[in-house]
Scaffold this motif. Structure first.
Motif, PDB file in Angstrom:
ATOM      1  N   VAL A   1     121.929  40.648  23.043  1.00  0.00           N
ATOM      2  CA  VAL A   1     122.478  40.309  21.731  1.00  0.00           C
ATOM      3  C   VAL A   1     122.751  38.820  21.665  1.00  0.00           C
ATOM      4  O   VAL A   1     122.740  38.109  22.673  1.00  0.00           O
ATOM      5  CB  VAL A   1     123.781  41.091  21.462  1.00  0.00           C
ATOM      6  CG1 VAL A   1     123.525  42.587  21.470  1.00  0.00           C
ATOM      7  CG2 VAL A   1     124.859  40.725  22.477  1.00  0.00           C
TER       8      VAL A   1
ATOM      9  N   LEU B   1     124.826  41.535  16.154  1.00  0.00           N
ATOM     10  CA  LEU B   1     123.644  42.386  16.056  1.00  0.00           C
ATOM     11  C   LEU B   1     122.888  42.140  14.755  1.00  0.00           C
ATOM     12  O   LEU B   1     121.716  42.491  14.644  1.00  0.00           O
ATOM     13  CB  LEU B   1     124.046  43.866  16.098  1.00  0.00           C
ATOM     14  CG  LEU B   1     124.423  44.491  17.424  1.00  0.00           C
ATOM     15  CD1 LEU B   1     124.965  45.898  17.194  1.00  0.00           C
ATOM     16  CD2 LEU B   1     123.239  44.534  18.385  1.00  0.00           C
TER      17      LEU B   1
ATOM     18  N   ASN C   1     118.057  46.046  18.239  1.00  0.00           N
ATOM     19  CA  ASN C   1     119.334  45.622  17.661  1.00  0.00           C
ATOM     20  C   ASN C   1     119.566  46.231  16.274  1.00  0.00           C
ATOM     21  O   ASN C   1     120.683  46.619  15.937  1.00  0.00           O
ATOM     22  CB  ASN C   1     119.410  44.100  17.579  1.00  0.00           C
ATOM     23  CG  ASN C   1     119.677  43.464  18.927  1.00  0.00           C
ATOM     24  OD1 ASN C   1     119.595  44.139  19.959  1.00  0.00           O
ATOM     25  ND2 ASN C   1     119.976  42.183  18.949  1.00  0.00           N
TER      26      ASN C   1
END
Length: 221
Positions: A128, A169, A208
């Motif tokens: 991330v 995200l 994600n």
């Protein structure tokens, strides 16, 4: 459903959260309280999204305190709340927890690790975007969702209605580029030792969006 988004800097918008909203037929309203000073009321909010920003929840600004009052009102009404970075910190502080400097500054791409049983269908590890140097204490009754190698409290969930993430995200590739070209001086001093070129050249992991969507679905079920 009316989704009210609190955006705190021009270069950190809702990204894939907006895609999720549109795909579900919701209406999204984006507020910029740092610039205009306006916030939605609890009565006109079905879901609240609180995005990141360069400020701290510890800053003595009226609109920052008003955001936390809105969070508390929505908790009483059992409405879903999703916070990112500064937004997650605002949620924790509204619930009486401290926001402090992290032991390290994390800026760039790095993994986080799931700390819960697989109740969300989330992977054990995912890469991330980190863009922070403060951290939150875990709120009471919160379940720790994610940790990184450097900072334990990277995400939490409370009562099936609230999720706060210290990391990002939501950015799509264009959003990452926007963050980097406007805020690249912030990269200096990061323990991740990445240049702006490193961050720009790293693709956004496809998973994600899937993880983000599952979290948003979970708090709005």
């Amino acid at each position: 459903m009316r989704i009210n988004v609190l955006q705190h800097t021009p270069n950190e918008g809702p990204g894939m959260i907006q895609d999720w909203s549109q795909n579900h037929g919701h209406q999204m309203y984006i507020y910029h309280p740092y610039q205009f000073g306006y916030l939605p009321t609890a009565s006109e909010t079905d879901m609240l999204v609180i995005l990141g920003g360069p400020m701290s929840p510890n800053d003595d600004l009226d609109w920052i305190d008003q955001e936390r009052q809105l969070i508390l009102e929505l908790i009483k009404q059992d409405k879903p709340i999703f916070g990112v970075c500064f937004g997650a910190q605002q949620m924790a502080k509204a619930l009486g927890k401290k926001i402090t400097k992290s032991p390290v500054k994390e800026v760039g791409w790095a993994p986080v690790y799931r700390q819960t049983e697989e109740i969300f269908g989330l992977p054990e590890k995912t890469t991330v975007l980190h863009w922070h140097e403060e951290m939150f204490e875990l709120p009471d009754k919160a379940q720790l969702l994610f940790s990184s190698d450097k900072v334990k409290n990277q995400g939490f969930v409370i009562n099936h209605r609230m999720v706060g993430l210290q990391f990002h995200l939501e950015p799509k590739a264009d959003n990452v580029r926007e963050m980097v070209v406007n805020d690249f001086p912030y990269i200096k001093g990061s323990v991740l030792n990445q240049t702006k070129e490193d961050i720009l050249n790293s693709p956004v992991p496809a998973e994600n969006e899937l993880i983000l969507n599952r979290l948003l679905d979970y708090i709005t079920e």
